[in-house]
Design a protein around this motif. Structure first.
Motif: not given
Lengths: 1038, 454
Positions: A758-761, A961, A965, B125-129, B199
């Motif tokens: 997971q990339m997170f912000t 994001l 993508r 917030v993540g790139n994947y849900i 995503q």
């Protein structure tokens, strides 16, 4: 190179209802490039309109192509009133201008509206036909590749380093123009977005021109920054390192510099690129895959006809022999350089570069010869004092001043280059604080492998702590001149140095002081290098770069953060600026002190990737330093911190002793945590021959110091001293979770990093108690909250490594602190744990088995378990991103099917990966497609309805994001590396129910394929499967 | 959040003097009110809808303090207490402390509520849900974030991680925001296919949808046959009270039913299939359930009568399913498949009219003879004779029920009529399910043997 841009608008989907009466939309698209615009027909009454338009053509100069983004705007046709905007798509055309990159951009782009967010998607195809133009006076710089990646991109070889490039563009901020008073927020935002995009295009073009002038072909470690100065305009700054890159034939060049496989020599394209733009790098369409060291010889068989090529090749072979036989020198080097008269871009002599600044943070082995220490320069300026705000001169002068100062520090440290260089600003009203940071170092631009391969005793020695100054030794100078004669650059990617074994290429010389120990201008503890016992090393080493492979580290790395917050008066202009500059040194000192303390309590002696941020707020100054600590083998063991204080009363004495006990406990805990226990023991015994050990500690494994004199003494005036507390009060990460801000963790081999999870912000804003006493407490509490939340949020991912952690702190309001954290959560697999004999710590106990059973089975995430189910339904997702229906798709699908039998699959590459790292674990970067950089603005006038400011931010970041993508996938890529959220400005007016946020993101779009080879290192995995994954199955050799 | 109506509480100003001037400005409330009990918090929350008057009782001590402090702040700000609203209290941590109090003049409740939230940004917030389905279930149940976090805390989520309540709450809120934005997609699951904002991997997506459309039988039982009007939606509190299912969850189920109904109502083809594809449901069972509900709703079957109260949703679903497969346009015998499943097959209904012939004396007798003869062995004497006595009436009732299906009003009352006119009389004479089954089977089979004279 003027060109023809061709655009085809295919269709849109999921449009919002614009006509209340029919619940439908009459959509059409406006296509704009610069001033020129065209439009499609209106597609009546449809939420999923199909235009299937003809090709819209724009014949433009390449300057325009570089500067202007292609703008597609979907509108709802209205017969009587003005057409209503639905959303926009901006497409950066630069990726199409680079030869190696895709010639087509095609896919679904989210329609973004600054007031409503994403509203549907638009399917577009964009192509460019370029004509060659050899006009000498052209203003464009097509063909120069930009990499945000702060290292040599995977699959490339660094041929020449040309030096530092920078540029600065200034413009009026549309938000501060008179017209903004009468236009709608939407058009204001769009004007701004367009301007940002255009400025960034201009900046890149100008930098490109500079690179061309220098003879380079690419920019790596490209950093771009916006300064929103307010009244005086917008400044966009770009810095980078101009280089000439050569694409490697060998597709095996894994992004991780540590895969043992890469010890096999890499094949290179054996020709010299003539200077751009006519530079023709033979792009390899079907990369040859070499499976093992048996193929070494193939490097000469591939030799092309140029004499230069042969020579390089010969040298390569020579090196191989040298390496295996044991002793050989790169004698051919000198002749190589003379033999290539065609080369316009010769490697510039380091002396001529006059203290170059390199923006990279990871370097090819052998590049760095000595590390001095961190150098930094800061300066406070007043924005309203700029004479000519529209012109860049003043800002240029400011930055030059700072860079000069930095260079002088570098020289004082006996170094001749700055690596890991970065620049930063903080603006508060009319005050601007400029800072530049880097690591003073001695580098070898010629990258002679032979030098780096051996632990050459002739290498100069030295060491430097931060703020140490000295002059070069004559001997050193001479040596470098000698080396500089050679003009051959070659690169060795492979390195196994991250494990605890001493690799032959480990070079303690990096840690040696680059100056004479005797002429140290202030007291600094120098000790003999514990590796070679010949040269001197400092007791600590701070750097701003990723851990170089040459430095042997022991144990694991630790995330270390120091933070200081100080109140300041609310003076005006000059007085304010003066106050700030007066406080700055104290802030810096305190920061440094905290770092040292935290380092010591962790029994470490080196810091990597030190990132310092200084923020000016209205009523406070904030400084945050983030780094990853490690134990560097050549440096002496750090002493046990000991408390010392005037003890007025017995009570105080007891408290002091308790504190000392606490420190000791903490120390032991950390030692367990970072696996420094046994290793230090071993280290000590080998040191005992050098030093007399008369430590008075009773427990031997606690004993760290090599003598009383080395004891690290903390002066405590008060037992409730905050500095000591700060040292002990870091929020512990949960067991099984490792944290670092570097791209790889010292002590965790690359093969253990299995997959991105997971990339997170995380964006966090809180109010501070601005009173004198409350401030520091509140301040550290805010940071603690951030960590706790982060750890809690990611608890299900354990065992994992949070890497590339980046903090961005802001003081948006008088009494508010905002922290934005981005990072990557990578799944780790502890195959190291059974190797190392000591696994007392809970985290090493987290074996690979528990990996398969994450804490709670109720979580099924994209990154989580239930992989098997994912396999079969994968196609659905692929349909979602139509653009990925390229040829790589089938391949990936095949990949996935094979993986069902595999145990260690965390994530299937079926989606777009975004990562702040320069690599994708478990995958190999095949191709760089283009860098992406965009500035998003989002505003709302119905904050309440979107769920308050939290809802607004969450939605916005999600959308950003999503757009990123979409762009990556439209270019044919499946990952964005070196992702960075360079800016996140949130303006909030809740009383008016309004909010505005600006986010700037950048990164490199790449196409990566699952790397079977790396995974195959995991013992349980059946190997043969992966052979089939190669892009060109015919060419691999087993 | 506690909303306090100041007018009502002005009488308590006496209390205020207690604290007056003792509290330095800026002091946090958490210093004021040490460790209130856990339940205070929930009480506070429940009071949000109405204003209330402080009474002199020990458990109100806490509220008093809040009020007092608010008043104090108000005074310190030099504003009049009158006409101001006091918004107070932030449930901050697991020790149940309240951290912030503000007083706002002349503001609407919502704006005032926002003031308190001001400048608190806390998002992840993540790139994947990634969905925590434990949390998702709680959200579906309609629990507000606070209560949800408390529930999770009670389940021991914090013990295992060593985190504080603060983080749990933040995580919960964060997830709830995400779910709320996902809800737009969940309402029309086909949108998942061509959206790029989130995503999500297909597996998660599937579970999300299935869980969202999952319903409680007890709630659905209450909704069956009701008109899906806004008025009925507003009356869901009764349903909630009766079924003990949270109101929010009831509303969601109501909305789901309504949405499914609206979508497939006019759609040709198999009801179940339509529902399954349009709502991306992975389980046949769920689709069947909705098909039954839509069918029942379309015909507005009366199910609320007291007489029917013992019937569960499963009973109705069983009937509805049979009706769909045998009586509707998708029935095997039906040769006109163009119309919809939702409606009863017209020609079938037409055919039912012809059953009237069975009530003719001649046919009735013949039918009766056949039926009674064949039942002789399977029925005990007593039941047999009672049937023989009532045969005419019984048969007439059954025929008229069938005949009545041509009139929508009688269709509506079908269930209650069947119970009242057929089942209850039989039950009164002690008939069992088996008896009934054989009788009806015979009753049906006999018709085939009959020769009809028109």
């Amino acid at each position: 190179m003027p060109g023809t841009l061709k655009v085809k608008v295919v269709s849109a989907r999921g449009l919002p209802v614009m006509d209340r009466s029919t619940d439908l939309t009459d959509a059409f698209v406006e296509i704009k490039l610069g001033p020129e615009g065209q439009k499609t027909d209106v597609c009546k009454k449809s939420l999923n309109p199909q235009w299937n338009s003809e090709w819209f053509k724009f014949e433009v100069e390449d300057e325009v192509l570089q500067d202007e983004p292609l703008e597609l705007r979907v509108l709802d046709h209205d017969t009587y009133s003005a057409h209503d905007a639905i959303g926009k798509v901006y497409i950066d055309l630069n990726p199409l201008l680079v030869k190696e990159s895709p010639s087509i951009i095609s896919g679904w782009f989210p329609l973004y509206d600054t007031m409503h967010g994403i509203r549907g998607d638009l399917n577009v195809i964009v192509k460019i036909d370029l004509f060659s133009d050899f006009n000498k006076f052209r203003q464009s710089s097509c063909g120069i590749q930009f990499f945000c990646t702060p290292e040599v991109p995977a699959g490339y070889r660094l041929q020449y380093v040309h030096g530092f490039v920078e540029e600065l563009v200034v413009n009026d901020d549309p938000e501060y123009q008179w017209i903004d008073k009468i236009r709608t927020p939407r058009s204001s935002n769009e004007a701004r977005q367009r301007l940002f995009s255009k400025m960034s295009g201009q900046l890149a073009r100008k930098i490109g021109l500079k690179v061309l002038e220098m003879g380079g072909g690419a920019v790596i470690g490209y950093q771009q920054c916006f300064d929103l100065e307010g009244e005086s305009g917008i400044v966009i700054r770009g810095i980078g390192t101009a280089v000439t890159l050569v694409r490697l034939r060998d597709a095996q060049a894994s992004p991780l510099g540590m895969s043992p496989l890469k010890d096999s020599p890499l094949q290179e394209e054996n020709h010299v690129p003539s200077p751009p733009p006519s530079k023709k790098e033979r792009s390899t369409t079907s990369p040859m895959k070499v499976a093992g060291p048996t193929n070494r010889r193939s490097s000469d068989s591939d030799t092309s006809t140029t004499s230069k090529g042969i020579l390089i090749c010969a040298d390569e072979v020579c090196w191989i022999i040298g390496n295996s036989v044991g002793e050989s020198s790169g004698s051919g080097n000198g002749s190589v350089s003379k033999n290539c008269p065609r080369m316009c871009s010769q490697q510039v002599n380091i002396e001529l570069m006059e203290f170059p600044l390199f923006t990279m943070t990871t370097f090819p082995p052998g590049f760095i010869t000595h590390l001095g220490g961190v150098v930094a320069a800061r300066s406070v300026k007043l924005l309203d004092k700029i004479h000519n705000p529209e012109e860049p001169e003043t800002r240029d002068a400011w930055w030059n001043e700072i860079r000069t100062e930095l260079r002088s520090h570098t020289r004082a440290m006996g170094c001749h280059a700055v690596i890991g260089y970065s620049e930063q600003t903080s603006i508060c009203d009319e005050i601007i604080l400029l800072s530049a940071t880097g690591t003073a170092a001695k580098v070898n631009l010629n990258l002679d492998q032979n030098q780096s391969a051996r632990q050459a005793p002739s290498l100069p020695t030295g060491a430097g702590d931060k703020n140490t100054f000295l002059i070069d030794r004559d001997q050193n100078k001479k040596l470098f001149v000698d080396v500089n004669l050679a003009n051959q650059v070659s690169q060795k990617l492979g390195h196994g140095g991250s494990t605890d074994d001493v690799s032959p290429r480990v070079n303690c010389g990096l840690c040696h002081i680059p100056y004479k120990p005797a002429s140290s201008p202030f007291p600094i503890n120098l000790t003999q290098c514990s590796s070679c016992k010949k040269r001197f090393v400092p007791d600590v080493l701070f750097t701003t770069i990723n851990p170089p492979a040459e430095i042997r580290t022991i144990g694991r790395g630790a995330f270390i953060q120091a933070r200081v917050c100080r109140p300041k008066g609310d003076g005006k202009a000059d007085a304010n600026a003066k106050e700030i500059s007066d406080i700055l040194p104290f802030l810096e000192y305190e920061l440094h002190n905290q770092l040292i303390n935290k380092l010591k309590v962790r029994s470490m002696n080196g810091l990597f990737k030190l990132q310092m941020q200084f923020v000016v707020g209205e009523k406070m100054l904030v400084a945050v330093a983030t780094a990853t600590g490690a134990f560097l083998a050549p440096l002496p063991s750090p002493p046990v911190p000991r408390l010392l204080g005037q003890i007025p009363s017995e009570e105080e004495n007891v408290a002091l002793q308790e504190l000392q006990l606490k420190i000791r406990e903490q120390l032991q805990q950390y030692k367990d945590l970072y696996q420094l226990n046994t290793i230090d023991f071993a280290n000590q015994t080998c040191q005992s021959s050098v030093h007399t050990d008369d430590s008075d500690d009773d427990t031997s494994d606690l004993d760290f110091s090599t003598g009383n004199k080395d004891t690290f003494v903390l002066e405590v005036d008060d037992t409730r001293d905050s500095s000591v507390k700060a040292m002990l009060s870091d929020i512990p990460q949960p067991a099984g979770m490792q944290v670092c801000n570097t791209s790889t963790m010292p002590g965790i081999p690359a093969s253990c990093l299995v997959a991105n999870m997971q990339m997170f912000t995380q964006v966090f804003r809180r109010q501070l108690d601005s009173s004198q006493q409350g401030l520091p407490k509140d301040f550290s509490e805010i940071f603690d909250s951030v960590y706790r939340r982060l750890y809690f949020k990611l608890r299900r991912m354990i065992p994992c490594l949070l890497c590339g952690l980046s903090f961005s702190v802001g003081a948006p309001e008088e009494d508010e602190i905002e922290i934005a954290v981005t990072g990557m959560c990578v799944a780790i697999e502890d195959n190291n744990s059974h190797n190392s004999s000591l696994t007392e710590t809970p985290m090493t106990g987290a074996s690979s088995k528990s990996l398969l059973k994450p804490a709670s089975s109720s979580v099924v995430g994209a990154s989580g378990e239930n992989i098997d189910d994912m396999m079969f339904t994968m196609e659905e997702v692929m349909e979602g991103s139509a653009a990925s229906a390229n040829k790589g798709f089938k391949l990936r699908k095949e990949n996935v099917k094979m993986k069902t039998s595999q145990v260690f699959s965390h994530q299937v590459i079926n989606s777009i990966e975004i990562t702040p790292m320069t690599y994708v674990p478990g995958s190999r970067i095949e191709r760089y497609i283009g860098s992406y950089n965009f500035f998003f603005i989002r505003e709302t006038s119905s904050l309440k309805e979107v769920g308050g400011v939290c809802g607004f931010m969450q939605k916005f970041i999600t959308e950003v994001l999503a757009i990123v993508r979409a762009h990556v996938s439209s270019l044919g890529g499946n990952a964005l590396v070196a992702y960075n959220m360079t800016q996140c400005v949130l303006l909030n007016n809740e009383h008016k129910n309004q909010s505005q946020c600006l986010i700037n993101v950048c990164g490199d779009a790449v196409s990566a394929t699952k790397d079977g080879e790396v995974i195959a290192l995991v013992p349980e995995v059946p190997q043969p499967h992966y052979r089939k994954h190669s892009d060109s199955p015919s060419s691999y050799v087993t | 959040m506690l909303q306090y109506d100041s007018e009502a509480s002005q009488k308590d100003t006496a209390l205020v003097s207690m604290f007056n001037d003792k509290i330095p400005q800026g002091t946090h409330l958490l210093e004021l009110c040490e460790h209130p009990e856990d339940n205070h918090v929930s009480q506070l929350r429940r009071r949000t809808q109405q204003s209330y008057v402080i009474q002199e009782s020990p458990e109100n001590e806490f509220y008093k303090k809040i009020l007092t402090y608010a008043v104090h702040v108000n005074k310190a700000n030099g504003k009049k207490f009158k006409n101001s609203r006091i918004i107070s209290a932030f449930y901050l941590s697991d020790t149940c402390k309240f951290s912030s109090v503000s007083v706002i003049d002349h503001l609407s409740t919502s704006a005032a509520a926002q003031h308190i939230v001001k400048s608190y940004v806390d998002v992840f917030v993540g790139n994947y849900i990634v969905i925590d389905f434990e949390l998702y279930d709680l959200w579906l149940n309609g629990l507000p974030a606070h209560e949800c976090a408390v529930t999770l805390q009670q389940r021991g989520v914090l013990q295992s991680t060593g985190a504080r309540f603060d983080e749990l709450l933040s995580d919960t809120k964060d997830s709830f925001r995400l779910y709320a934005s996902l809800e737009q997609l969940l309402k029309c699951p086909t949108k998942f296919g061509n959206q790029s904002v989130y995503q999500i991997d297909p597996e998660t997506q599937k579970t999300l949808i299935d869980k969202y459309y999952k319903s409680d039988d007890v709630v659905i039982r209450e909704l069956l046959g009701r008109k899906l009007s806004t008025r009925n939606r507003n009356n869901l509190d009764d349903v909630s009270e009766k079924t003990k299912v949270p109101l929010r969850s009831c509303c969601r189920q109501f909305d789901n039913v309504k949405r499914v109904f609206k979508t497939v109502e006019e759609m040709p083809g198999s009801l179940e299939k339509n529902i399954k594809t349009l709502f991306c449901l992975s389980s046949d069972k769920l689709a069947k359930k909705y098909a039954a509900i839509v069918f029942m709703t379309n015909h507005r079957f009366e199910t609320t009568k007291k007489r029917l109260s013992h019937l569960t949703f499963d009973d109705f679903m069983y009937c509805a399913e049979l009706m769909i497969t045998n009586w509707s346009y998708s029935a095997a015998e039906c040769d006109n498949h163009e119309d919809m499943d939702v409606d009863l097959d017209r020609s079938f209904l037409q055919d039912l009219r012809e059953l009237k012939i069975l009530t003719d004396k001649q046919h009735l007798d013949e039918h009766k003879m056949y039926v009674m003869n064949s039942l002789k062995t399977s029925l005990i004497k007593k039941k047999h004779s009672s049937l023989e006595d009532n045969y005419k009436a019984t048969s007439k009732t059954i025929i008229s029920l069938a005949y009545g299906l041509n009139h929508s009003k009688e269709v509506r009352n079908f269930f209650s009529d069947v119970i009242e006119e057929v089942i209850e009389p039989f039950m009164n004479t002690g008939w069992t399910y088996e008896d009934m089954k054989t009788f009806l089977q015979m009753y049906k089979d006999a018709v085939n043997i009959l020769t009809f004279i028109y």
